[in-house]
Design a protein around this motif. Structure first.
Motif, short mmCIF file in Angstrom:
data_model
loop_
_atom_site.label_atom_id
_atom_site.label_comp_id
_atom_site.label_asym_id
_atom_site.label_seq_id
_atom_site.Cartn_x
_atom_site.Cartn_y
_atom_site.Cartn_z
N PHE A 1 0.96 -1.20 -0.07
CA PHE A 1 0.06 0.10 0.12
C PHE A 1 0.85 1.18 -0.01
CE2 PHE A 1 -2.19 -3.33 2.52
CZ PHE A 1 -3.42 -3.10 2.01
N GLU B 1 1.47 5.06 0.72
CA GLU B 1 0.64 5.97 1.48
C GLU B 1 1.38 7.31 1.65
OE1 GLU B 1 -0.07 2.49 4.56
OE2 GLU B 1 -1.20 4.36 5.23
N ARG C 1 4.37 9.25 0.39
CA ARG C 1 5.40 8.74 -0.24
C ARG C 1 6.08 7.45 0.38
NH1 ARG C 1 8.50 11.88 -3.23
NH2 ARG C 1 10.47 10.86 -2.66
N GLY C 2 5.32 7.14 1.32
CA GLY C 2 5.74 5.93 2.10
C GLY C 2 4.97 4.60 1.32
N VAL C 3 5.36 3.36 1.84
CA VAL C 3 4.64 2.21 1.34
C VAL C 3 4.58 1.28 2.59
CG1 VAL C 3 6.78 1.09 0.37
CG2 VAL C 3 4.62 0.65 -0.54
N ARG C 4 3.73 0.58 2.67
CA ARG C 4 3.50 -0.75 3.76
C ARG C 4 3.50 -1.89 3.02
NH1 ARG C 4 -0.22 0.59 8.72
NH2 ARG C 4 -1.38 2.26 7.64
N GLN D 1 10.20 -4.95 -3.15
CA GLN D 1 10.63 -3.45 -2.94
C GLN D 1 11.81 -2.82 -3.01
OE1 GLN D 1 9.32 -2.40 0.92
NE2 GLN D 1 10.28 -0.50 1.01
N TYR E 1 10.01 4.81 -3.34
CA TYR E 1 10.13 3.28 -3.53
C TYR E 1 9.23 3.02 -4.60
CZ TYR E 1 11.24 3.72 1.63
OH TYR E 1 11.83 3.93 2.87
#
Lengths: 273, 273
Positions: free
Chosen positions: B40, B42, B44-47, B95, B102
């Motif tokens: 996901f 969100e 600039r981040g990603v989980r 990733q 990312y």
């Protein structure tokens, strides 16, 4: 500032007990409510659970606390933001690939007047000093050892030099792992314990929860737990002297250079618990 | 082979409904029981949630299905292993960081006689053809655009060339995202749907579950869902013609070059649902 939690073992172990106490510090028993994250190495792979919500109320933290993931190397972090907004991209731990292995990094501290020059090989995605320091570390490792991972002693010496250089900008307590070693750098505050036979019962400082490790372990098991502050109130935790880099492997401290021999500090020897 | 699921939206949307049907294919209604993962973005981040267990029985998948994470770009994958063991390091999506963003990648297919030369900038950690292809893609993008991200048209053209080259080794259906665009390459099998006003009720093919999107959306919402096979049995899904790379952004197909204009296929136009 933030809190760090690391685990390094000789057999895959779950961190549910320690995480229960650590999780409570994220908004319940302590103020570190600006997100949290945890990374589990499993073989060559790694799983990172991140949540910008306080760990004390995060459904993802609840899963991590109740779902035993067995790992040789774990790094967790709960955040009290100093630099960078409370967003997912600023949530520790951070992950990159170097030499065909994943590297995981989490930081407790605050680096001032720190603006490393990046050549593009590793670039921060978020806006924390911590992710910049991680990219700075990896960029220098990649440049110094372009042909692949060096012997552990050379890696340790390079990390120690980099920790001293970056640590000149402010508190730089960090945990770093490539899945084999867990490197722990104490700049101002970091403690550890090594649990091994004969195992006893431990009681959390942050929750009224005990576990009898003798029922969950075999005599050969060895687990090192590293944390900003002791997680239990009935065990002896060892303060790592400021300015020290330790390399944990198979649940023990491995001597990879002079820096691991800390004069006058018997706590730093392996098996000293 | 495996199954892919992607979502690209103009407002942050949760994927709980689509994931419920997709999850069932991981060991319940279909044979893709060799692990699963979902990423996901969100901000600039990603989980990334990964589990080498079948998604139909994974506690992590249960969390993802019940905990609404709102995102503009999601990539999920359930695996039926063709190359590489069933281990965490071989679990999609993969990733990496490039140009300070990312990138997430998942692949459905099987590449034979494929051994790219790596210069070290991006190296596979596991042993799948898929992760090798991802590293190959990123290595060439980094080399072609060393100063940072190029205009979207140049990025699209480069990806299209790389998809053709790598796809010569076998089926190479993939989803790739940098958090802004979701690129979908159909080599043999990939479908999509764009949901927008007026919204209706959708019913899953793999579970007896319906959702009335008109109650959950505003008239301005637009959501593209891309999947190996249609997830619902009462909507029209569009087959992407083999040999096509599509760029989804804000829930629509964006024309970034000739390749997105698919002659004789009206389904490829934006807003055609």
């Amino acid at each position: 500032m933030c809190q760090l939690l690391g685990m390094n073992c000789n057999v895959p172990t779950d961190i549910c007990f320690s995480f229960a106490g650590f999780q409570a510090r994220g908004g319940a028993t302590d103020v570190h409510a600006d997100g949290w994250g945890i990374a589990f190495f499993e073989g060559r792979g790694v799983r990172v659970f991140l949540d910008p919500q306080p760990s004390a109320s995060s459904p993802v933290a609840e899963l991590v606390r109740s779902y035993p993931i067995r790992s040789l190397n774990v790094i967790a972090h709960i955040r009290k933001a100093t630099q960078g907004q409370v967003t997912l991209d600023n949530t520790h731990p951070f992950q990159r690939e170097l030499w065909g292995s994943y590297w995981i990094f989490a930081h407790n501290g605050n680096l001032l007047d720190y603006a490393p020059h990046f050549d593009g090989r590793f670039l921060p995605v978020g806006s924390t000093d911590s992710e910049s320091a991680f990219c700075d570390l990896l960029q220098h490792l990649a440049a110094e050892f372009p042909d692949g991972p060096p012997p552990a002693e050379a890696l340790f010496a390079a990390l120690r030099r980099l920790a001293i250089r970056i640590g000149a900008h402010g508190p730089f307590n960090f945990l770093l792992s490539n899945g084999e070693y867990l490197f722990a750098h104490c700049s101002t505050k970091l403690t550890y314990i090594i649990r091994q036979a004969p195992f006893a019962t431990a009681h959390l400082s942050d929750q009224d929860l005990s576990v009898d490790f003798s029922r969950l372990t075999t005599p050969a098991d060895r687990v090192a737990v590293i944390a900003t502050a002791p997680l239990t109130d009935n065990e002896v935790w060892h303060a790592i002297p400021p300015g020290t880099l330790l390399a944990f492997r198979h649940g023990a401290i491995e001597t990879l250079g002079e820096a691991t021999t800390i004069a006058g500090n018997p706590a730093a020897g392996a098996g000293s618990v």
